[in-house]
Design a protein around this motif. Structure first.
Motif, PDB file in Angstrom:
ATOM      1  N   PHE A  48      -1.817   2.179  11.944  1.00 47.93           N
ATOM      2  CA  PHE A  48      -1.641   3.192  12.965  1.00 47.93           C
ATOM      3  C   PHE A  48      -2.254   4.496  12.461  1.00 47.93           C
ATOM      4  CE2 PHE A  48       0.663   0.884  16.049  1.00 47.93           C
ATOM      5  CZ  PHE A  48       1.437  -0.035  15.386  1.00 47.93           C
ATOM      6  N   PRO A  49      -2.586   5.399  13.392  1.00 51.42           N
ATOM      7  CA  PRO A  49      -3.251   6.655  12.994  1.00 51.42           C
ATOM      8  C   PRO A  49      -2.495   7.388  11.893  1.00 51.42           C
ATOM      9  CG  PRO A  49      -3.281   6.427  15.364  1.00 51.42           C
ATOM     10  CD  PRO A  49      -2.425   5.302  14.845  1.00 51.42           C
ATOM     11  N   LYS A  50      -3.225   7.764  10.877  1.00 51.33           N
ATOM     12  CA  LYS A  50      -2.714   8.547   9.759  1.00 51.33           C
ATOM     13  C   LYS A  50      -1.575   7.839   9.036  1.00 51.33           C
ATOM     14  CE  LYS A  50      -4.142  12.895  11.836  1.00 51.33           C
ATOM     15  NZ  LYS A  50      -3.776  14.258  12.268  1.00 51.33           N
ATOM     16  N   GLN A  51      -1.575   6.535   9.083  1.00 54.40           N
ATOM     17  CA  GLN A  51      -0.553   5.769   8.378  1.00 54.40           C
ATOM     18  C   GLN A  51      -1.195   4.744   7.462  1.00 54.40           C
ATOM     19  OE1 GLN A  51       2.744   4.223  10.594  1.00 54.40           O
ATOM     20  NE2 GLN A  51       2.739   5.916  12.051  1.00 54.40           N
ATOM     21  N   SER A  52      -0.366   4.112   6.664  1.00 55.75           N
ATOM     22  CA  SER A  52      -0.863   3.117   5.720  1.00 55.75           C
ATOM     23  C   SER A  52      -1.077   1.782   6.426  1.00 55.75           C
ATOM     24  CB  SER A  52       0.128   2.969   4.574  1.00 55.75           C
ATOM     25  OG  SER A  52      -0.429   2.181   3.555  1.00 55.75           O
ATOM     26  N   LEU A  53      -1.557   0.826   5.658  1.00 54.01           N
ATOM     27  CA  LEU A  53      -1.783  -0.511   6.204  1.00 54.01           C
ATOM     28  C   LEU A  53      -0.500  -1.319   6.158  1.00 54.01           C
ATOM     29  CD1 LEU A  53      -4.663   0.436   5.120  1.00 54.01           C
ATOM     30  CD2 LEU A  53      -5.204  -1.986   5.078  1.00 54.01           C
ATOM     31  N   MET A  54      -0.254  -2.032   7.229  1.00 57.48           N
ATOM     32  CA  MET A  54       0.903  -2.916   7.282  1.00 57.48           C
ATOM     33  C   MET A  54       0.406  -4.351   7.374  1.00 57.48           C
ATOM     34  SD  MET A  54       3.441  -0.880   7.142  1.00 57.48           S
ATOM     35  CE  MET A  54       4.764  -2.004   7.555  1.00 57.48           C
ATOM     36  N   LEU A  55       0.813  -5.177   6.426  1.00 59.22           N
ATOM     37  CA  LEU A  55       0.399  -6.572   6.440  1.00 59.22           C
ATOM     38  C   LEU A  55       1.045  -7.282   7.617  1.00 59.22           C
ATOM     39  CD1 LEU A  55      -1.077  -8.934   5.015  1.00 59.22           C
ATOM     40  CD2 LEU A  55       1.033  -9.307   3.717  1.00 59.22           C
ATOM     41  N   MET A  56       0.218  -7.972   8.398  1.00 57.99           N
ATOM     42  CA  MET A  56       0.736  -8.734   9.529  1.00 57.99           C
ATOM     43  C   MET A  56       0.940 -10.199   9.147  1.00 57.99           C
ATOM     44  SD  MET A  56      -1.746  -7.266  12.515  1.00 57.99           S
ATOM     45  CE  MET A  56      -0.960  -8.225  13.807  1.00 57.99           C
TER      46      MET A  56
ATOM     47  N   PHE B 197       0.816  -1.203   0.000  1.00 54.55           N
ATOM     48  CA  PHE B 197       0.000   0.000   0.000  1.00 54.55           C
ATOM     49  C   PHE B 197       0.853   1.257   0.000  1.00 54.55           C
ATOM     50  CE2 PHE B 197      -4.374  -1.302   0.430  1.00 54.55           C
ATOM     51  CZ  PHE B 197      -4.264  -2.623   0.809  1.00 54.55           C
ATOM     52  N   GLY B 198       0.336   2.272  -0.646  1.00 51.76           N
ATOM     53  CA  GLY B 198       0.936   3.587  -0.573  1.00 51.76           C
ATOM     54  C   GLY B 198       0.607   4.240   0.750  1.00 51.76           C
ATOM     55  N   THR B 199       1.105   5.433   0.916  1.00 53.05           N
ATOM     56  CA  THR B 199       0.978   6.150   2.179  1.00 53.05           C
ATOM     57  C   THR B 199      -0.402   6.780   2.362  1.00 53.05           C
ATOM     58  OG1 THR B 199       2.063   7.951   0.996  1.00 53.05           O
ATOM     59  CG2 THR B 199       3.417   6.640   2.469  1.00 53.05           C
ATOM     60  N   GLY B 200      -1.185   6.843   1.300  1.00 51.32           N
ATOM     61  CA  GLY B 200      -2.532   7.401   1.390  1.00 51.32           C
ATOM     62  C   GLY B 200      -2.549   8.890   1.102  1.00 51.32           C
ATOM     63  N   THR B 201      -3.584   9.331   0.385  1.00 47.30           N
ATOM     64  CA  THR B 201      -3.793  10.745   0.084  1.00 47.30           C
ATOM     65  C   THR B 201      -5.126  11.169   0.663  1.00 47.30           C
ATOM     66  OG1 THR B 201      -2.557  10.616  -2.000  1.00 47.30           O
ATOM     67  CG2 THR B 201      -4.083  12.468  -1.745  1.00 47.30           C
ATOM     68  N   LEU B 202      -5.092  12.167   1.517  1.00 44.07           N
ATOM     69  CA  LEU B 202      -6.331  12.711   2.084  1.00 44.07           C
ATOM     70  C   LEU B 202      -6.931  13.698   1.095  1.00 44.07           C
ATOM     71  CD1 LEU B 202      -8.370  13.159   4.366  1.00 44.07           C
ATOM     72  CD2 LEU B 202      -6.820  14.876   5.304  1.00 44.07           C
ATOM     73  N   LEU B 203      -8.108  13.376   0.593  1.00 46.51           N
ATOM     74  CA  LEU B 203      -8.821  14.260  -0.328  1.00 46.51           C
ATOM     75  C   LEU B 203      -9.870  15.041   0.452  1.00 46.51           C
ATOM     76  CD1 LEU B 203      -9.598  15.275  -3.174  1.00 46.51           C
ATOM     77  CD2 LEU B 203     -11.150  13.318  -3.346  1.00 46.51           C
ATOM     78  N   ALA B 204      -9.745  16.358   0.424  1.00 41.83           N
ATOM     79  CA  ALA B 204     -10.719  17.230   1.085  1.00 41.83           C
ATOM     80  C   ALA B 204     -11.487  17.981   0.011  1.00 41.83           C
ATOM     81  CB  ALA B 204     -10.011  18.207   2.022  1.00 41.83           C
TER      82      ALA B 204
ATOM     83  N   SER C 189      -4.465  -0.289  18.288  1.00 42.21           N
ATOM     84  CA  SER C 189      -4.355   0.005  16.855  1.00 42.21           C
ATOM     85  C   SER C 189      -5.684  -0.286  16.179  1.00 42.21           C
ATOM     86  CB  SER C 189      -3.250  -0.862  16.235  1.00 42.21           C
ATOM     87  OG  SER C 189      -2.925  -0.438  14.925  1.00 42.21           O
ATOM     88  N   PHE C 190      -5.716  -0.069  14.879  1.00 44.57           N
ATOM     89  CA  PHE C 190      -6.864  -0.407  14.046  1.00 44.57           C
ATOM     90  C   PHE C 190      -6.479  -1.652  13.254  1.00 44.57           C
ATOM     91  CE2 PHE C 190     -10.917   0.469  12.534  1.00 44.57           C
ATOM     92  CZ  PHE C 190     -11.006   0.646  11.161  1.00 44.57           C
ATOM     93  N   TYR C 191      -7.203  -2.735  13.475  1.00 43.23           N
ATOM     94  CA  TYR C 191      -6.896  -4.000  12.811  1.00 43.23           C
ATOM     95  C   TYR C 191      -7.929  -4.252  11.712  1.00 43.23           C
ATOM     96  CZ  TYR C 191      -3.650  -4.862  16.613  1.00 43.23           C
ATOM     97  OH  TYR C 191      -2.598  -4.756  17.500  1.00 43.23           O
ATOM     98  N   ILE C 192      -7.432  -4.493  10.528  1.00 42.16           N
ATOM     99  CA  ILE C 192      -8.314  -4.696   9.371  1.00 42.16           C
ATOM    100  C   ILE C 192      -8.007  -6.037   8.734  1.00 42.16           C
ATOM    101  CG2 ILE C 192      -9.131  -3.757   7.172  1.00 42.16           C
ATOM    102  CD1 ILE C 192      -8.037  -1.066   7.937  1.00 42.16           C
ATOM    103  N   CYS C 193      -9.062  -6.779   8.417  1.00 44.91           N
ATOM    104  CA  CYS C 193      -8.873  -8.031   7.697  1.00 44.91           C
ATOM    105  C   CYS C 193      -9.339  -7.861   6.262  1.00 44.91           C
ATOM    106  CB  CYS C 193      -9.617  -9.185   8.360  1.00 44.91           C
ATOM    107  SG  CYS C 193     -11.398  -9.145   8.120  1.00 44.91           S
TER     108      CYS C 193
END
Lengths: 108, 117
Positions: free
Chosen positions: B39-47, A98-105, B90-94
């Motif tokens: 994690f907040p304001k971060q990308s998804l990390m595969l576990m 995944f990329g770092t994400g872009t916040l679109l406002a 954290s936020f855990y997503i499947c």
């Protein structure tokens, strides 16, 4: 390994077009995806493109892929306030990166 | 189609307790499910990658004894955070993998917010 980068933030006015950009490093990525994440929610698959395609259009969404430059973009036509979210691009190798994400406002 | 659910959506627990998170594919069978952490304001990390009926494959740096994964059926995978500590908050997503056209595509659950006090 694969590195996927995006700009962090994009602000547009309602009704304008939005273009979210993404770059990746591994040219052997087979599929590239765009996901949308609204606050506190999971990821919603928007669209994907195979690496041998240049463009894919799906209603208001247009994906452009420049494989030579390893650059992917997502264009949202007639952007609405409901499009406000974080947009992730992802490259597929043996797993999704995944990329770092872009916040679109979207401003009304 | 391609709906993935997670339960619970939010959980608060005391340090040292274990928490189980369920991931279900509601309208399709998924041979492979994935667990991510965000994690907040971060990308998804595969576990880890979970295949039905076999042991999960963990990513580097993820403790398999701390994050227990069970994939008992084609529609259910569970993640158990054992002896949780505040840093596990954290936020855990499947996600569940489904064949769509010529590729298998991952469909994501709504996520579980874990807070460890």
């Amino acid at each position: 390994g694969e590195d996927v980068e995006q700009s962090l933030f994009l602000s547009v006015r309602e009704g304008d077009s939005s273009v979210i950009n993404c770059t990746y490093t591994d040219s052997s990525s087979t599929y590239l995806y765009w996901y949308k994440q609204e606050p506190g929610a999971g990821l919603q698959l928007l669209t994907y493109i195979f690496s041998n395609m240049d463009m894919k259009q799906d209603q208001r969404l247009t994906v452009l892929l420049n494989k030579k430059d390893k650059h992917l973009s997502l264009r949202i036509a007639d952007t609405q306030t409901g499009d406000s979210a974080i947009y992730f691009c992802a490259a597929r190798l043996d797993k999704l990166i995944f990329g770092t994400g872009t916040l679109l406002a979207v401003q009304p | 189609g391609a709906v993935v659910s997670q339960h619970p959506s939010r959980v608060i627990c005391k340090s040292g307790t274990s928490v189980k998170i369920e991931c279900r594919s509601l309208d399709f069978q998924a041979t492979t499910m994935f667990w991510y952490r965000q994690f907040p304001k971060q990308s998804l990390m595969l576990m880890a990658t979970s295949n039905e009926g076999s042991k999960a494959t963990y990513e580097q740096g993820v403790e398999k004894d701390k994050f227990l994964i069970n994939h008992a059926s084609l529609t259910l995978s569970t993640l158990t955070v054992t002896s949780a500590h505040p840093e596990d908050s954290s936020f855990y997503i499947c996600s569940a993998s489904r064949l769509a056209g010529v590729t298998d595509t991952q469909y994501f659950g709504p996520g579980t917010r874990l807070t460890v006090l």
